[in-house]
Motif scaffolding. Sequence first.
Motif: not given
Length: 183
Positions: A119-120, A133-143, A145-149
């Motif tokens: 992920x990123x 620091x509590x947590x990171x917001x991460x993105x995975x999948x998609x292209x 911005x479309x279909x990212x979780x």
Amino acid sequence: MADIAGWLALAATCIAALMTASNLGARVTGWGFVVFTLGAAAWIVVGIATQQTQLLWSNIFLGLVDLFGIWRWLGRRARFSDAAETEQAISRAQPGENLFAASTLDGMPVRGRDGDILAYAVDAMLACAGGELSHLVIREGGVGGVGETLRRLPWREVRARDGALLTTLDAAALSRLPALDPA
């Protein structure tokens, strides 16, 4: 002359737009505004040569905005980036844990235990009380911005090293993390 200035203006505007939209750091963005300024100057020449008053005045205004962008990104923001880089260098010279600038988290790869990019990072969430620091917001999948979780990755599961975020999780465990709904 207007034709040459028009082609120069077009090229400069396109290159500058790519430089600023890429978000590759303060210096690249700042130099993008320098190129935008050259483009605005060329558009001003075209406006004068072809007697297009709207083109002339819009690019005089845009040239002033570009000068503000140069000040902000090559002056102010570059100074902030330099300070953060200096702090990182000082921390590397001292024994113990290295520091990294939180501003570099955006887009940083999250590597699983096997070293693959899972992920990123998108952002980091800090506690108001205490500042940890509590947590990171991460993105995975998609292209693009479309279909990212978007997911919440607890900071306790992350270590930062060599320009990447390392986690002991694998792809299956990461996919079980809570998904975030931006709505």
